[in-house]
Design an enzyme around this catalytic site. Structure first.
Site, PDB file in Angstrom:
ATOM      1  N   GLN A  15       9.511 -30.523  62.089  1.00  0.00           N
ATOM      2  CA  GLN A  15       9.512 -30.869  63.519  1.00  0.00           C
ATOM      3  C   GLN A  15       9.622 -29.612  64.382  1.00  0.00           C
ATOM      4  O   GLN A  15      10.463 -29.500  65.267  1.00  0.00           O
ATOM      5  CB  GLN A  15      10.615 -31.882  63.828  1.00  0.00           C
ATOM      6  CG  GLN A  15      10.600 -33.034  62.829  1.00  0.00           C
ATOM      7  CD  GLN A  15      11.191 -34.322  63.333  1.00  0.00           C
ATOM      8  OE1 GLN A  15      10.769 -34.831  64.353  1.00  0.00           O
ATOM      9  NE2 GLN A  15      12.132 -34.863  62.593  1.00  0.00           N
ATOM     10  N   HIS A  16       8.725 -28.672  64.078  1.00  0.00           N
ATOM     11  CA  HIS A  16       8.667 -27.382  64.759  1.00  0.00           C
ATOM     12  C   HIS A  16       7.351 -27.238  65.533  1.00  0.00           C
ATOM     13  O   HIS A  16       6.711 -26.194  65.501  1.00  0.00           O
ATOM     14  CB  HIS A  16       8.766 -26.249  63.733  1.00  0.00           C
ATOM     15  CG  HIS A  16      10.088 -26.139  63.057  1.00  0.00           C
ATOM     16  ND1 HIS A  16      10.293 -25.380  61.911  1.00  0.00           N
ATOM     17  CD2 HIS A  16      11.297 -26.698  63.354  1.00  0.00           C
ATOM     18  CE1 HIS A  16      11.560 -25.474  61.539  1.00  0.00           C
ATOM     19  NE2 HIS A  16      12.188 -26.263  62.406  1.00  0.00           N
ATOM     20  N   THR A  17       6.945 -28.265  66.235  1.00  0.00           N
ATOM     21  CA  THR A  17       5.630 -28.284  66.873  1.00  0.00           C
ATOM     22  C   THR A  17       5.477 -27.164  67.904  1.00  0.00           C
ATOM     23  O   THR A  17       6.344 -26.938  68.741  1.00  0.00           O
ATOM     24  CB  THR A  17       5.396 -29.634  67.571  1.00  0.00           C
ATOM     25  OG1 THR A  17       5.709 -30.681  66.660  1.00  0.00           O
ATOM     26  CG2 THR A  17       3.949 -29.765  68.000  1.00  0.00           C
ATOM     27  N   ASP A  55       2.774 -26.827  62.972  1.00  0.00           N
ATOM     28  CA  ASP A  55       4.116 -27.276  62.597  1.00  0.00           C
ATOM     29  C   ASP A  55       4.330 -26.839  61.154  1.00  0.00           C
ATOM     30  O   ASP A  55       3.432 -26.256  60.529  1.00  0.00           O
ATOM     31  CB  ASP A  55       4.250 -28.794  62.769  1.00  0.00           C
ATOM     32  CG  ASP A  55       5.686 -29.236  63.029  1.00  0.00           C
ATOM     33  OD1 ASP A  55       6.606 -28.615  62.453  1.00  0.00           O
ATOM     34  OD2 ASP A  55       5.893 -30.200  63.791  1.00  0.00           O
ATOM     35  N   HIS A  56       5.487 -27.125  60.613  1.00  0.00           N
ATOM     36  CA  HIS A  56       5.818 -26.683  59.264  1.00  0.00           C
ATOM     37  C   HIS A  56       6.038 -27.884  58.340  1.00  0.00           C
ATOM     38  O   HIS A  56       6.985 -28.658  58.545  1.00  0.00           O
ATOM     39  CB  HIS A  56       7.095 -25.844  59.291  1.00  0.00           C
ATOM     40  CG  HIS A  56       6.972 -24.573  60.063  1.00  0.00           C
ATOM     41  ND1 HIS A  56       8.014 -24.016  60.780  1.00  0.00           N
ATOM     42  CD2 HIS A  56       5.917 -23.726  60.238  1.00  0.00           C
ATOM     43  CE1 HIS A  56       7.615 -22.885  61.345  1.00  0.00           C
ATOM     44  NE2 HIS A  56       6.348 -22.695  61.029  1.00  0.00           N
TER      45      HIS A  56
END
Length: 521
Positions: free
Chosen positions: A461-463, A305-306
């Site tokens: 929230q880039h899982t 994620d970021h």
């Protein structure tokens, strides 16, 4: 698009069951339904509104981000640990269109080096940039560039770049030029990273989610049914083959049979459903009393994620104009000083709506500071997802593993300091009176800045990567060891891309649908 209601009585068995009507699921189901002899059932855990007026206004207003509003009914919260001592709540969309209905409308493609990395990890030639480009063109109608070698003009997703005419966006661009960053007018090309507008699936102020973009095109087909408020609890596997799903609707559980099951429930729910169904690490499943169907150790073992922090700044004028079409201004992408990712692994994203407005569901908050959302988008996978319970209603345990390495901390310090440098330029001083935080003495000290970052740490929230290509699924999303079962969402990306993954999630849906339609192996 008309509401589609219940699946009872329409068919006793479907050719394909698609779990989730989000970025990938809507695209995949719509493409499959283009073949009239294939029956498709889409099961969405949230509501399925029909025409746009049936959506709550904030779900369509591109100046708002419903996912940022605590407790919004269209999102599903998940407790998470970002780093030691930093608990957090992440959210996913739980409505037609999934997270594309509640996110910021950012629709930027992955970089060439992302595709090279995914191909090497198990995607093979199928996942090369050259092989993916036709899908990227086919899924979009680019309203700025039109049809050409890089862009399409006939796809379901309309793409428009953000307007840089707002005074704050213009000042951001001037500050970036002063510091020597190149211009990047088309962030969906593969040019040198720099400053430019953000490609978005928001057009004329309206966020067009994938449910509307894709499923409305095939609405009314007798071979497609989209069932809302239908929560899938697990996959039925018999003699090594997926034969259906267990679904709960109106408080009742039933089994729905299908020839093939495709999990498009997102990078948190799709792996959870696999684990609940006995597909995952043998020892962990056995410890929870879940019968092991197939030992696939990679499910949930790692994810990426970021990490993100918000830097706020005070406008010089009490009230800058409200944004017209989107909450987004410009974006600056740059490579971190390590030099490992020339495509740019640092992002500075501009919000033209105060954070108090994004979290409160308001466009205007007079006197409130505006913000930069700064993040490190290095393709690193240091997180882990696991089950604590065999109860489908219990959320999985999420440990993001942020700030675990010296490189993690260095890159976040770097992007914070670049943002502070931009805010201090004479160009940006035309509109801004400087950052509210962190203080100069904190910015100058690595230890103090690390402490500040930990205290303000969030996530994009880039899982990605909970069911990765190669070790868990093949290039077309087929789960190892279980016939008739696929995963098609950002779960299968072995590492997160160098840009937010919404456009790539749609791409995954397109790719897997094409493979299914053509019988590719």
């Amino acid at each position: 698009m008309r509401p589609t209601g219940d699946h009872r009585g329409r068919a006793s068995r479907f050719d394909v069951i698609v779990v989730g009507a989000g970025a990938a699921g809507a695209a995949l189901a719509a493409r499959l339904a283009e073949d009239p002899d294939r029956t498709v059932l889409v099961l969405e855990s949230g509501p399925v509104p029909g025409l746009p007026p049936s959506f709550a206004p904030e779900l369509l207003d591109a100046r708002l981000v419903p996912g940022a509003q605590p407790g919004h009914p269209a999102v599903q919260p998940y407790p998470a640990l970002l780093a030691p001592g930093r608990p957090y709540t992440v959210v996913r969309g739980r409505v037609l269109g999934g997270s594309t209905t509640v996110n910021g409308g950012y629709f930027v493609r992955a970089r060439r080096e992302d595709f090279d990395r995914w191909a090497a990890a198990g995607g093979g030639p199928v996942w090369s940039y050259e092989r993916m480009l036709p899908f990227l063109r086919a899924l979009e109608t680019d309203l700025d560039y039109g049809a050409g070698p890089l862009h399409g003009d006939r796809g379901p997703v309309r793409v428009r770049r953000t307007d840089l005419g707002h005074p704050a966006a213009a000042a951001f661009g001037a500050a970036a030029r002063r510091l020597g960053f190149p211009g990047e007018p088309d962030k969906n090309a593969q040019d040198e990273p720099g400053f430019g507008p953000v490609p978005s699936n928001a057009v004329d102020g309206v966020r067009v989610n994938t449910g509307l973009a894709y499923l409305s095109r095939v609405s009314g087909r007798s071979n497609l049914l989209v069932s809302g408020d239908s929560t899938v609890l697990g996959v039925v596997v018999e003699r090594g083959r997926a034969t259906g799903v267990v679904v709960e609707r109106d408080g009742r559980r039933r089994t729905v049979r299908g020839g093939e099951v495709v999990l498009c429930a997102g990078a948190l729910r799709s792996p959870q459903l696999l684990l609940l169904s006995g597909v995952g690490p043998r020892a962990e499943l056995a410890a929870l009393g879940i019968p092991v169907v197939e030992d696939v150790p990679a499910v949930g073992a790692r994810f990426g994620d970021h990490p993100q922090v918000v830097l706020e700044w005070l406008p010089r004028r009490r009230s800058l104009p409200e944004p017209v079409g989107s909450w987004l201004g410009g974006a600056l992408h740059l490579p971190s000083s390590g030099g490992d990712h020339p495509g740019g692994d640092l992002e500075i994203l501009q919000s033209l709506v105060p954070m108090a407005g994004l979290t409160g569901g308001r466009v205007s908050v007079p006197g409130a500071p505006l913000a930069f959302l700064v993040s490190v988008q290095t393709p690193r996978s240091g997180g882990r997802l696991r089950l604590d319970s065999a109860d489908p209603a219990a959320p999985p345990s999420l440990d993001h593993g942020y700030l675990a390495t010296a490189g993690d901390r260095r890159r976040l310090r770097e992007v914070v300091r670049v943002t502070a440098e931009l805010a201090a330029t004479p160009d940006f001083a035309e509109v801004g009176a400087g950052l509210t935080d962190p203080a100069p003495r904190v910015l100058a000290d690595d230890r103090l800045l690390d402490e500040w970052i930990l205290g303000h740490l969030g996530t994009c929230q880039h899982t990605c990567g909970t069911v990765p290509l190669g070790s868990a699924v093949d290039a077309y999303g087929r789960v190892h060891g279980v016939a008739g079962l696929r995963v098609a969402d950002t779960s299968i990306l072995p590492t997160p891309p160098l840009r937010g993954p919404a456009a790539t999630a749609v791409l995954v849906g397109e790719l897997v649908a094409d493979a299914m339609r053509r019988g590719l192996t």
